[in-house]
Design a protein around this motif. Structure first.
Motif, short mmCIF file in Angstrom:
data_model
loop_
_atom_site.label_atom_id
_atom_site.label_comp_id
_atom_site.label_asym_id
_atom_site.label_seq_id
_atom_site.Cartn_x
_atom_site.Cartn_y
_atom_site.Cartn_z
N GLU A 175 0.85 -1.18 0.00
CA GLU A 175 0.00 0.00 0.00
C GLU A 175 0.88 1.23 0.00
O GLU A 175 1.88 1.30 0.73
N SER A 179 -2.76 -8.51 12.01
CA SER A 179 -4.00 -8.39 11.26
C SER A 179 -4.68 -9.75 11.10
O SER A 179 -5.90 -9.86 11.18
N ARG A 222 -12.67 -11.00 13.40
CA ARG A 222 -13.38 -11.02 12.13
C ARG A 222 -14.69 -11.79 12.29
O ARG A 222 -14.86 -12.56 13.23
N HIS A 271 -9.56 -10.71 4.74
CA HIS A 271 -9.63 -10.21 6.11
C HIS A 271 -8.36 -9.45 6.48
O HIS A 271 -8.41 -8.36 7.05
N LEU A 275 -8.20 -6.10 4.55
CA LEU A 275 -9.15 -5.11 5.08
C LEU A 275 -8.72 -4.59 6.44
O LEU A 275 -8.85 -3.40 6.74
N ASP A 276 -8.17 -5.48 7.27
CA ASP A 276 -7.73 -5.04 8.59
C ASP A 276 -6.54 -4.09 8.47
O ASP A 276 -6.48 -3.08 9.19
N SER A 329 -5.97 -2.11 6.03
CA SER A 329 -6.48 -0.85 5.49
C SER A 329 -7.26 -0.06 6.54
O SER A 329 -7.09 1.14 6.68
N ARG A 330 -8.11 -0.76 7.30
CA ARG A 330 -8.94 -0.08 8.29
C ARG A 330 -8.14 0.35 9.51
O ARG A 330 -8.43 1.36 10.13
N GLY A 331 -7.14 -0.44 9.84
CA GLY A 331 -6.37 -0.14 11.04
C GLY A 331 -5.28 0.86 10.80
O GLY A 331 -4.41 1.07 11.64
#
Length: 328
Positions: free
Chosen positions: A220, A233, A238, A307, A310-311, A313-315
Motif C-alpha cells: 500500500e 491483522s 473477524r 480479512h 481489510l484489517d 487498510s482499516r487499522g
C-alpha cells in the motif's frame, strides 16, 4: 511440464528476492520501500489497492523498469544488470497483452516460440502442448482478434509459458474468465507451482487468491507491510458465519457461551459473530457441538487474505500515503 529442447538453461538459484526497492516517476513515488520473497514451488499473492504500486513492482521484476534504489534478484540474477538472462527464465503475463489480431491462435504461440529462438518444429510442438494446457485447442485456427476477453487471457498465459520459464509473473490473470475457466486457472497455477515454478500473482479478486496462494505480500502506497503487522491483522477480530436449521436455539447456545446478543447479526438465514482468531473459533465450535446445537456450517465470513487486507487498510495504511500520490 518438460522444457522444449531449445529452451535456455535455468540458473541454479531460484525464486524472487526483493529488498527495499523504490521507483519514482518525477515527483510521484510509485514504489517507496518494497521487499518480498517468492520461493520455487509456491504461489505468492501480491495484494494492494489501486495505486499501491503493484504494477510498477511487477514491471521492475520483469526487467521493463529499473528501480531507483534497492535490489532485485530473479533466479539469482539482477534484472538491471542482465535483463536478457532474467527474461529467459521468466514468464510475464500483463493485465492486457496485445494479441496480433491478424494471426491465428496457433500462429501467435508459434511466433512467440520463434522469438525465443526455438526452431519451427519445436515451436509448433510447444504451441500444441499449450493449446491443450489452457483449453484453446478448439480455437487454434481462429484469428486472435475475434477472441473474447477471457480467451485472450488464456492465450496470454500460454504465451508466458512458451519457453517453460521457472518464474511466472501474473497480473490479473482471471480477468474476463467465466467461473469454470477461473477454476481451471486455479488448478493450472497450483499444478505449475507443483512442478517447482515460482509464481507471483497480482489480483483484486482475493477469494480466488485464497484458493491458490501459499503466501501473500501486502502493498500500500508503495510500501510492503511488515511480518509483524500481517501477523497482527491475521489474528484480529473477524466475522464468522454459522448456519443452523434452528436459529433461535443457536442464538441461545451462543448467548450461553458469553457472546452478547448485540454482537449476533443475522444475514441470509445465517448468524454472524465476531471472533478473535482461529483459537477462539475452535473453542466456540467445540462448545456449540458439546451443547448439542444443530450446526450445518461454520466458517469465516471472508477469506484470510481479504480479512488481513481489510484489517491493514482499516487499522491504518501499511504506511502513510505520500502527499504526491502513487501509481498502481
Amino acid at each position: 511440464m518438460t522444457a522444449p529442447q531449445n529452451a535456455p538453461a535455468e540458473h541454479s538459484e531460484g525464486g524472487i528476492v526483493v529488498r527495499n526497492v523504490s521507483r519514482a516517476f518525477g515527483q510521484v513515488h510509485a514504489v517507496r520501500d518494497a521487499s518480498l520473497d517468492a520461493k520455487p514451488g509456491t504461489v505468492t499473492a501480491l495484494i494492494g489497492p489501486n495505486g499501491s504500486g503493484k504494477t510498477t513492482l511487477l514491471l521492475m521484476l520483469a526487467s521493463l523498469l529499473r528501480p531507483d534504489a534497492g535490489s532485485i534478484q530473479v533466479c539469482g540474477v539482477d534484472p538491471s544488470i542482465d535483463p536478457l538472462a532474467v527474461r529467459a527464465s521468466l514468464g510475464w503475463m500483463p493485465d492486457i497483452l496485445g494479441s496480433w489480431s491478424v494471426l491465428t491462435v496457433r500462429s501467435a504461440l508459434e511466433t512467440t516460440g520463434r522469438l525465443y529462438r526455438m526452431d519451427r518444429r519445436t515451436a509448433a510442438a510447444r504451441a500444441s502442448e499449450l493449446l491443450d494446457l489452457v483449453g484453446l485447442t478448439a480455437l487454434a485456427t481462429q484469428r486472435t482478434g475475434v477472441l473474447s476477453r477471457g480467451q485472450k487471457q488464456k492465450l496470454s498465459l500460454a504465451r508466458a509459458l512458451v519457453h517453460d520459464p521457472s518464474v511466472l509473473l501474473l497480473d490479473e490473470p482471471a480477468s474476463g474468465l467465466d467461473p469454470v475457466a477461473r477454476l481451471d486457472l486455479q488448478r493450472l497455477v497450483r499444478r505449475l507451482a507443483g512442478d517447482g515454478k515460482t509464481i507471483l500473482v497480482s489480483s483484486h479478486v482475493l477469494a480466488e487468491l485464497d484458493e491458490m496462494a501459499d503466501d501473500a505480500v501486502y502493498l500500500e502506497a508503495g510500501v510492503t507491510a511488515s511480518a509483524d503487522r500481517i501477523a497482527k491483522s491475521k489474528s484480529s477480530s473477524r466475522q464468522w458465519r454459522i448456519r443452523s436449521r434452528d436459529l433461535s436455539g443457536l442464538r441461545a447456545s451462543l448467548a450461553s457461551t458469553g457472546i452478547a446478543q448485540a454482537d449476533i447479526l443475522e444475514d441470509r438465514g445465517e448468524l454472524l459473530i465476531p471472533l478473535d482468531g482461529d483459537a477462539a473459533a475452535e473453542e466456540l465450535l467445540r462448545s456449540l457441538v458439546t451443547s448439542g446445537a444443530p450446526i450445518s456450517a461454520f466458517s469465516p465470513a471472508v477469506g484470510e487474505l481479504e480479512h488481513t487486507f481489510l484489517d491493514l487498510s482499516r487499522g491504518g495504511a501499511v504506511a502513510d500515503p505520500p502527499a504526491d500520490g502513487a501509481r498502481s
